[in-house]
Design a protein around this motif. Structure first.
Motif, PDB file in Angstrom:
ATOM      1  N   GLU A  16     100.917   0.132 105.696  1.00 53.47           N
ATOM      2  CA  GLU A  16     101.489  -0.237 104.467  1.00 53.47           C
ATOM      3  C   GLU A  16     102.820   0.591 104.174  1.00 53.47           C
ATOM      4  N   TYR A  19     105.472  -0.909 106.524  1.00 56.11           N
ATOM      5  CA  TYR A  19     106.155  -2.098 105.883  1.00 56.11           C
ATOM      6  C   TYR A  19     107.050  -1.953 104.966  1.00 56.11           C
ATOM      7  N   LYS A  20     106.605  -0.954 103.982  1.00 59.22           N
ATOM      8  CA  LYS A  20     107.491  -0.566 102.824  1.00 59.22           C
ATOM      9  C   LYS A  20     108.830  -0.060 103.182  1.00 59.22           C
TER      10      LYS A  20
END
Length: 63
Positions: A16, A19-20
């Motif tokens: 996560e 991705y961010k």
């Protein structure tokens, strides 16, 4: 071409966050590496503003 004087830092991050990070770096037109360097520089700037300058030792003082 990689600058051989630069240091390499390998880190593991959760998917996560990965991705961010890429999302934000693309938004600002940077590579993920460029975004990380920007964030590190900002953190150091903020630290030095409150705690004082961090002096980088010269090569002659390391010996």
């Amino acid at each position: 071409m990689r600058n051989k004087q630069n240091k390499h830092l390998g880190i593991e991050i959760p998917p996560e966050l990965h991705y961010k990070l890429h999302y934000i770096s693309k938004y600002y037109g940077r590579s993920a590496n460029g975004e990380i360097l920007y964030l590190i520089r900002q953190a150091i700037k903020d630290f030095e503003k409150t705690e004082g300058e961090i002096v980088f030792p010269s090569e002659s003082s390391e010996n």
